[in-house]
Design a protein around this motif. Structure first.
Motif, PDB file in Angstrom:
ATOM      1  N   ALA A 407       0.822  -1.200   0.000  1.00 43.71           N
ATOM      2  CA  ALA A 407       0.000   0.000   0.000  1.00 43.71           C
ATOM      3  C   ALA A 407       0.855   1.249   0.000  1.00 43.71           C
ATOM      4  O   ALA A 407       0.476   2.284  -0.542  1.00 43.71           O
ATOM      5  CB  ALA A 407      -0.936  -0.010   1.211  1.00 43.71           C
ATOM      6  N   VAL A 410       2.065   2.600  -3.466  1.00 40.09           N
ATOM      7  CA  VAL A 410       1.112   3.267  -4.334  1.00 40.09           C
ATOM      8  C   VAL A 410       1.124   4.757  -4.013  1.00 40.09           C
ATOM      9  O   VAL A 410       0.967   5.154  -2.853  1.00 40.09           O
ATOM     10  CB  VAL A 410      -0.298   2.686  -4.148  1.00 40.09           C
ATOM     11  N   PRO A 412      -0.993   7.768  -4.736  1.00 36.03           N
ATOM     12  CA  PRO A 412      -2.209   8.308  -5.365  1.00 36.03           C
ATOM     13  C   PRO A 412      -2.046   9.747  -5.798  1.00 36.03           C
ATOM     14  O   PRO A 412      -2.687  10.206  -6.734  1.00 36.03           O
ATOM     15  CB  PRO A 412      -3.263   8.144  -4.269  1.00 36.03           C
ATOM     16  N   GLU A 504     -11.712   8.528  -5.948  1.00 38.72           N
ATOM     17  CA  GLU A 504     -10.653   7.515  -5.979  1.00 38.72           C
ATOM     18  C   GLU A 504     -10.999   6.348  -5.070  1.00 38.72           C
ATOM     19  O   GLU A 504     -10.748   5.186  -5.411  1.00 38.72           O
ATOM     20  CB  GLU A 504      -9.324   8.155  -5.564  1.00 38.72           C
ATOM     21  N   ASP A 505     -11.564   6.650  -3.895  1.00 36.38           N
ATOM     22  CA  ASP A 505     -11.991   5.562  -3.009  1.00 36.38           C
ATOM     23  C   ASP A 505     -13.081   4.708  -3.658  1.00 36.38           C
ATOM     24  O   ASP A 505     -13.114   3.483  -3.496  1.00 36.38           O
ATOM     25  CB  ASP A 505     -12.501   6.138  -1.686  1.00 36.38           C
ATOM     26  N   LYS A 507     -13.488   4.202  -6.856  1.00 34.27           N
ATOM     27  CA  LYS A 507     -12.852   3.345  -7.868  1.00 34.27           C
ATOM     28  C   LYS A 507     -12.243   2.113  -7.222  1.00 34.27           C
ATOM     29  O   LYS A 507     -12.351   0.995  -7.740  1.00 34.27           O
ATOM     30  CB  LYS A 507     -11.788   4.140  -8.629  1.00 34.27           C
ATOM     31  N   GLY A 508     -11.593   2.333  -6.084  1.00 34.65           N
ATOM     32  CA  GLY A 508     -11.002   1.193  -5.400  1.00 34.65           C
ATOM     33  C   GLY A 508     -12.031   0.194  -4.915  1.00 34.65           C
ATOM     34  O   GLY A 508     -11.829  -1.027  -5.008  1.00 34.65           O
ATOM     35  N   SER A 509     -13.171   0.681  -4.418  1.00 36.92           N
ATOM     36  CA  SER A 509     -14.224  -0.238  -3.966  1.00 36.92           C
ATOM     37  C   SER A 509     -14.826  -1.004  -5.126  1.00 36.92           C
ATOM     38  O   SER A 509     -15.215  -2.163  -4.977  1.00 36.92           O
ATOM     39  CB  SER A 509     -15.309   0.548  -3.220  1.00 36.92           C
ATOM     40  N   VAL A 511     -13.191  -1.931  -7.777  1.00 35.32           N
ATOM     41  CA  VAL A 511     -12.208  -2.945  -8.189  1.00 35.32           C
ATOM     42  C   VAL A 511     -12.203  -4.116  -7.211  1.00 35.32           C
ATOM     43  O   VAL A 511     -12.115  -5.287  -7.603  1.00 35.32           O
ATOM     44  CB  VAL A 511     -10.812  -2.302  -8.297  1.00 35.32           C
ATOM     45  N   ARG A 512     -12.320  -3.820  -5.914  1.00 38.69           N
ATOM     46  CA  ARG A 512     -12.208  -4.871  -4.907  1.00 38.69           C
ATOM     47  C   ARG A 512     -13.518  -5.600  -4.638  1.00 38.69           C
ATOM     48  O   ARG A 512     -13.509  -6.722  -4.140  1.00 38.69           O
ATOM     49  CB  ARG A 512     -11.698  -4.267  -3.595  1.00 38.69           C
TER      50      ARG A 512
END
Length: 915
Positions: A407, A410, A412, A504-505, A507-509, A511-512
């Protein structure tokens, strides 16, 4: 740091006869008859490499990769050496979607210049290649194939025909137009290939190179010849499914013309464009490559890489260096994957982003390379070099610190700062008048654009403080002056920065998360976006396009979001209610933009707003204009709740009327004029016409469309619309509904009552289908109607004489006849006579006449009758009736007498029969 690198897939060692393949590909620049990479073909799965030999020996060599090496020892190779030195035009594979055979191997087609086609299939379990059959593509044995391709289930080729079979012209231009483009349907099933009959797509045309891309076939002029004539200054695109040609040129971004493919004569096809084409510069296309979805990549001699879309639009994507000079021996290869383009020019590989034209990376090659498509990995570019097969992959070269977690590696901030510059690059490029391509490096180093640099600096500081550093640490490091200096700016950007980080958060959710979580996130995001857009004070063009894309990509989620934004509630009484604030309805009911009106043929619609509804709103062809908000919501309502559409129109008209009258929305600046519904402006089309346009553009079931049309017209409450709905119901012969509508709307105004009654009375005179409802219709008679008015209307609308030619002589009527009789009009005429202050004795006699026919005329007419006959000599039908039927005395010299005389003169040849 992410970089693109070449990853080796094979060094040709796993191909049978790899040493010979290496020898063919490893050539020196001094060798005159070297193998060109443009003569190399690869199968969709990459297991077969075909090399077309041009000189000194004509033929085809194939190199196959086997799953088991033992099978390669006794395998049959696809090596073709045709007697007589007839060259091979091309080798390609048939679409696997149209291969209905049970075998697992693909079918390869070898097409020779004389029109011969050999169909081969590779079966590894049966030792290699097997010839399925040999066919002749051309009907004429003297025809010569110059290019060929496979499009969907079609074989398309361009052939040269001898002078005797082509145009009779003997000029130099006529000799160039001796080619034709042909097609045959094909189907592969159970190890056999069946070909359909030959059909000519185009004839009397110049030499074309046919290229298949998706469901389209592009016809490019001969690239090797020097184009001097205007017939070589453009190219064609043929759509087999839609059966039309598109004429395009590299000098114009939009297509020149779209024509029906029913005209197959090339000379007639371009006749209207010759004047425009003569002023253009000749085409200089260095290389091309199909995109697979109907488009075509073109590398022009000017150095521009262009994308020809399937709708005919030509986009400039990327410009090579200014020192690019196309030469005949310069090798170029193109390939499009996802939103990127791979371009090989000489020994340099360029990776370019299609949307903004940004060069992602430049890779130096040792030798020239060739792109090829791999069916299993279409999103990854594959290359053939002289040393083997390669693929381009993206790898992370970020140096990780010892003991650091993934982490922490990365960054951001760097990604979001890069996104700022990319967005700024796109923004400035759209508003630039220069042809120079703007890149991110120019923005960072040029110093001309301070806005993205300042925003990037603020974003870095915000992210640094948000990811691991608090305000106290910043103050301890001497950053008090920096914080104080930018505190005001940070306060204004705080909301936007938080939204950017939350994005951005999100987008991460995405993806996961799993599928259900993604659906829930999409639902929430769509609802927030729709509510935000509908609550904005004014939607610009980009925001409207964005809202249209949301409704197009997420239709069901957008419909639920629109319900939430408008707070729609459907009551049990069949009405819609809304508790949305005035600003939301202001956005929903905003007038149609002028661009949308002109694009859909409605620029002159406002001139007929108060006229008859017969001015039809025709649905337009699909355009680039976005739908206005009201039309977009009507479309969504129709898809998910069609029965709500009239109620939604009614609710919208109430909200619009409230805004205009200043009742509950007086504080809202709606920008509507004081006219009814805001029709004073030119682009304020009535809401019911806008809803009707949506209904006609969606083209639903005919019955459903007519029912909804009637409801929308009635809900509008406009006289012309109500009459139009009444006519539709009368055409459908829904007489019970007709009478209900008439009774409902005749109470609105005396003028509308008069129009509705007149329309229905004219319909009653035509047939007897309204007999059960006559009592209800007579109750609608206007107060100012007289007997004369009613009879004149009836007489003018009686069926023509030809339709009553077989009926008995007047005044008798056939019991089964559909002709109107006086007996049916008696209740109406009696009601009208009772309203008159001075009833006429003449009409009373008519109403009191017996039901049986009157006595016949005497053989010797009296002197009075003879004089009446002389006076009315021009009225033949009246002279056959008994003068006593209209009793007349010398004392009755009132104006009614004059009316009767005029009425008798207007009687038709077949007077009304008696019941």
């Amino acid at each position: 740091m992410l970089r693109f690198v070449l990853e080796e897939l094979s060094d040709f060692g796993d191909y049978a006869g790899y040493q010979k393949l290496r020898d063919l590909l490893t050539f020196s620049n001094d060798e005159r008859n070297r193998i060109r990479l443009s003569d190399v073909r690869l199968s969709p799965d990459g297991r077969h490499i075909h090399v077309l030999l041009r000189q000194p020996k004509v033929g085809l060599m194939t190199f196959d990769k086997y799953e088991r090496h033992q099978l390669a020892l006794n395998s049959k190779k696809l090596d073709v050496w045709f007697k007589g030195g007839i060259p091979i035009v091309d080798v390609f594979y048939l679409d696997h979607l149209h291969n209905k055979g049970n075998g697992t191997g693909a079918v390869a087609v070898v097409v020779f210049e004389n029109g011969k086609a050999e169909f081969w299939k590779f079966l590894e379990c049966k030792t290699g290649w097997h010839l399925l059959q040999t066919s002749e593509l051309c009907n004429s044995p003297q025809a010569r194939v110059v290019s060929v391709c496979a499009c969907s289930s079609l074989l398309v080729w361009c052939e040269e025909r001898p002078a005797s079979e082509s145009s009779p012209a003997h000029s130099s231009t006529g000799n160039k137009l001796r080619y034709c483009v042909c097609r045959r349907d094909f189907e592969v099933e159970d190890g056999a290939v069946s070909l359909g009959g030959l059909k000519i797509i185009l004839h009397n045309n110049p030499k074309f190179t046919v290229i298949s891309s998706g469901d389209y076939v592009h016809l490019l002029p001969n690239l090797k010849a020097k184009p001097q004539l205007c017939i070589s200054k453009f190219f064609l695109t043929w759509s087999p499914h839609h059966d039309f040609f598109t004429i395009s040129t590299t000098s114009k971004n939009t297509p020149i013309k779209k024509l029906s493919a029913k005209e197959s004569d090339f000379r007639r096809l371009i006749t209207d464009c010759l004047g425009y084409l003569s002023a253009l510069e000749p085409l200089e296309i260095c290389s091309f490559s199909p995109t697979g979805c109907g488009g075509l990549l073109l590398l022009l001699g000017t150095g521009w890489l262009c994308l020809l879309q399937k709708d005919g639009m030509l986009r400039q994507v990327y410009k090579l260096a200014d020192n690019f000079t196309p030469q005949q021996d310069t090798h170029a290869s193109l390939y499009m994957y996802m939103n990127n383009v791979g371009l090989i020019v000489g020994k340099t590989l360029h990776l370019v982003e299609v949307n903004c034209g940004r060069e992602l990376q430049k890779i130096a090659l040792k030798k020239e390379g060739l792109f090829y498509a791999n069916q299993a990995e279409r999103r990854t570019p594959h290359l053939l070099l002289e040393t083997g097969l390669f693929m381009i992959v993206e790898k992370d070269f970020t140096v990780k610190l010892l003991g650091s977690s993934p982490a922490e590696c990365v960054n951001p901030g760097a990604l979001m700062v890069e996104a700022v510059f990319e967005e700024a690059c796109k923004y400035y490029q759209q508003r630039s008048l220069s042809n120079t391509q703007l890149t991110v490096d120019n923005l960072k180093k040029g110093g001309r654009f301070q806005a993205p640099i300042s925003l990037a600096s603020i974003l870095r500081n915000y992210l640094i403080s948000g990811f691991g550093r608090n305000e106290t640490e910043v103050l301890q490091n001497g950053g008090s002056e920096h914080i104080a200096g930018k505190e005001k700016l940070m306060c204004s950007l705080e909301g936007e920065l938080r939204a950017l980080v939350s994005l951005e958060d999100l987008k991460g959710s995405l993806v996961r998360g799993n599928v259900k979580e993604m659906e829930a996130v999409c639902e929430t995001l769509v609802e927030k976006e729709v509510v935000r857009l509908l609550s904005s004070t004014e939607l610009d063009k980009e925001a409207l396009l964005y809202l249209n894309s949301i409704f197009s990509i997420f239709p069901s989620q957008a419909w639920r979001a629109a319900q939430a934004a408008l707070q729609l509630h459907f009551n049990g009484e069949g009405t819609l209610s809304s508790r949305a604030p005035p600003d939301v309805w202001k956005t929903v009911l905003s007038p149609c933009p002028n661009s949308f009106l002109s694009a859909n043929g409605q620029s002159k619609l406002s001139h007929s707003l108060k006229g008859d509804y017969n001015c039809k709103i025709k649905p337009a062809a699909p355009t680039s204009c976005a739908l206005p908000v009201f039309e977009l919501l009507c479309q969504s309502v129709f898809h998910f709740q069609p029965s709500w559409l009239p109620r939604f129109l009614e609710l919208s008209q109430q909200q619009q009327g409230s805004a205009v009258l200043g009742l509950s929305l007086a504080s809202s600046s709606w920008g509507l004029s004081s006219g009814r519904g805001g029709e004073g402006r030119e682009n304020n089309v009535p809401l019911y016409k806008r809803a009707l346009w949506v209904l006609s553009s969606l083209n639903p079931d005919r019955q459903q469309r007519q029912d909804l049309e009637v409801e929308l017209l009635l809900v509008s409450g406009r006289p012309n619309a109500i009459l139009q709905a009444l006519r539709i119901l009368m055409d459908k012969r829904h007489w019970e509904r007709v009478t209900q509508v008439a009774h409902q709307f005749c109470k609105q105004s005396p003028l509308l009552n008069k129009e509705i009654f007149t329309t229905l009375l004219c319909e009653v005179a035509q047939h007897r289908e309204l007999d059960p409802y006559l009592e209800l219709l007579w109750a609608l008679c206007p107060e100012d109607y007289t007997v004369t008015t009613i009879l004149n209307l009836v007489l003018k609308n009686l069926p023509s004489h030809s339709s009553c030619a077989s009926s008995p002589p007047a005044p008798f009527a056939d019991p089964d006849s559909s002709q109107l009789t006086i007996g049916q009009l008696k209740p109406l005429l009696r009601k009208v006579l009772q309203r008159e202050t001075k009833p006429s004795q003449r009409y009373a006699d008519i109403l009191q006449s017996p039901s049986y026919p009157p006595p016949a005329l005497p053989r010797q007419p009296t002197e009075r009758a003879r004089s009446m006959s002389d006076v009315n000599a021009d009225s033949a039908p009246c002279s056959s009736m008994d003068p006593s039927f209209y009793p007349e005395t010398h004392e009755q010299t009132s104006p009614a007498n004059t009316n009767i005389q005029g009425f008798k003169a207007a009687l038709p040849a077949d007077p009304i029969g008696f019941a």
